[in-house]
Design a protein around this motif. Structure first.
Motif, short mmCIF file in Angstrom:
data_model
loop_
_atom_site.label_atom_id
_atom_site.label_comp_id
_atom_site.label_asym_id
_atom_site.label_seq_id
_atom_site.Cartn_x
_atom_site.Cartn_y
_atom_site.Cartn_z
N PRO A 4 0.89 -1.33 0.11
CA PRO A 4 -0.09 0.03 -0.38
C PRO A 4 0.79 1.36 -0.07
CG PRO A 4 0.02 -0.96 2.08
CD PRO A 4 0.68 -2.14 1.02
N THR A 5 0.47 2.31 -0.81
CA THR A 5 1.21 3.62 -0.66
C THR A 5 0.24 4.61 -0.16
OG1 THR A 5 0.10 3.77 -3.11
CG2 THR A 5 2.31 2.95 -2.88
N LEU A 8 -7.17 5.23 1.97
CA LEU A 8 -8.34 5.81 1.43
C LEU A 8 -9.02 6.09 2.82
CD1 LEU A 8 -10.47 6.49 -0.84
CD2 LEU A 8 -11.04 4.16 -0.51
N VAL A 9 -9.49 7.09 3.10
CA VAL A 9 -9.99 7.81 4.51
C VAL A 9 -11.36 8.12 4.26
CG1 VAL A 9 -9.87 9.29 6.32
CG2 VAL A 9 -7.87 8.50 4.94
N SER A 10 -12.42 7.53 5.14
CA SER A 10 -13.77 8.01 5.18
C SER A 10 -13.93 8.36 6.71
CB SER A 10 -14.60 6.99 4.72
OG SER A 10 -14.37 5.83 5.63
N THR A 15 -8.65 2.68 4.90
CA THR A 15 -8.08 1.50 4.29
C THR A 15 -7.03 1.66 3.40
OG1 THR A 15 -10.73 1.20 4.01
CG2 THR A 15 -9.24 0.00 2.36
N PRO A 16 -6.03 0.79 3.80
CA PRO A 16 -4.60 0.91 2.87
C PRO A 16 -4.89 0.55 1.33
CG PRO A 16 -4.63 -0.37 4.82
CD PRO A 16 -5.80 -0.37 4.53
N LEU A 62 -7.75 10.89 0.19
CA LEU A 62 -6.60 9.87 -0.07
C LEU A 62 -5.30 10.65 0.69
CD1 LEU A 62 -6.26 7.40 -1.56
CD2 LEU A 62 -5.17 8.84 -3.50
N GLN A 63 -4.65 9.87 1.58
CA GLN A 63 -3.50 10.35 2.39
C GLN A 63 -2.60 9.35 2.26
OE1 GLN A 63 -4.87 10.25 6.63
NE2 GLN A 63 -6.07 11.92 6.08
N PRO A 64 -1.07 9.99 2.00
CA PRO A 64 -0.05 9.08 1.95
C PRO A 64 -0.07 8.27 3.28
CG PRO A 64 0.56 11.45 2.06
CD PRO A 64 -1.13 11.52 2.02
#
Length: 82
Positions: A4-5, A8-10, A15-16, A62-64
């Motif tokens: 994973p890079t 995915l944030v809700s 979620t990676p 989206l976060q690193p």
């Protein structure tokens, strides 16, 4: 191997995901999709945002991935100078 890079944030989950270039932007591949060999359900389109199977998602970002910090050596691993 799944690497994973980004996350995915809700509102309730992180979620990676692994970013893969796609026809309309970037595909966001989850570990479950990677292991099953299926196509990514999520994608990020330039200037349009994040989509899931063609439906725009509100409240997702989206976060690193956070950088891992090397662990400090324990006191027993450090030799004394005396």
């Amino acid at each position: 191997m799944f690497q994973p890079t980004h996350l995915l944030v809700s509102r309730s989950r992180k979620t990676p995901v692994q970013l893969i270039p796609g026809a309309n932007g970037l595909m966001l591949l989850t570990e479950t999709e990677f292991n099953a060999g299926t196509e990514a359900a999520f994608e990020m389109r330039p200037r349009l945002g994040i989509f899931c199977k063609g439906v725009p998602l509100v409240g997702y970002s989206l976060q690193p991935m956070p950088a891992s910090v090397p662990a400090a050596p324990s006191a027993s691993a450090v030799s004394s100078a005396c």
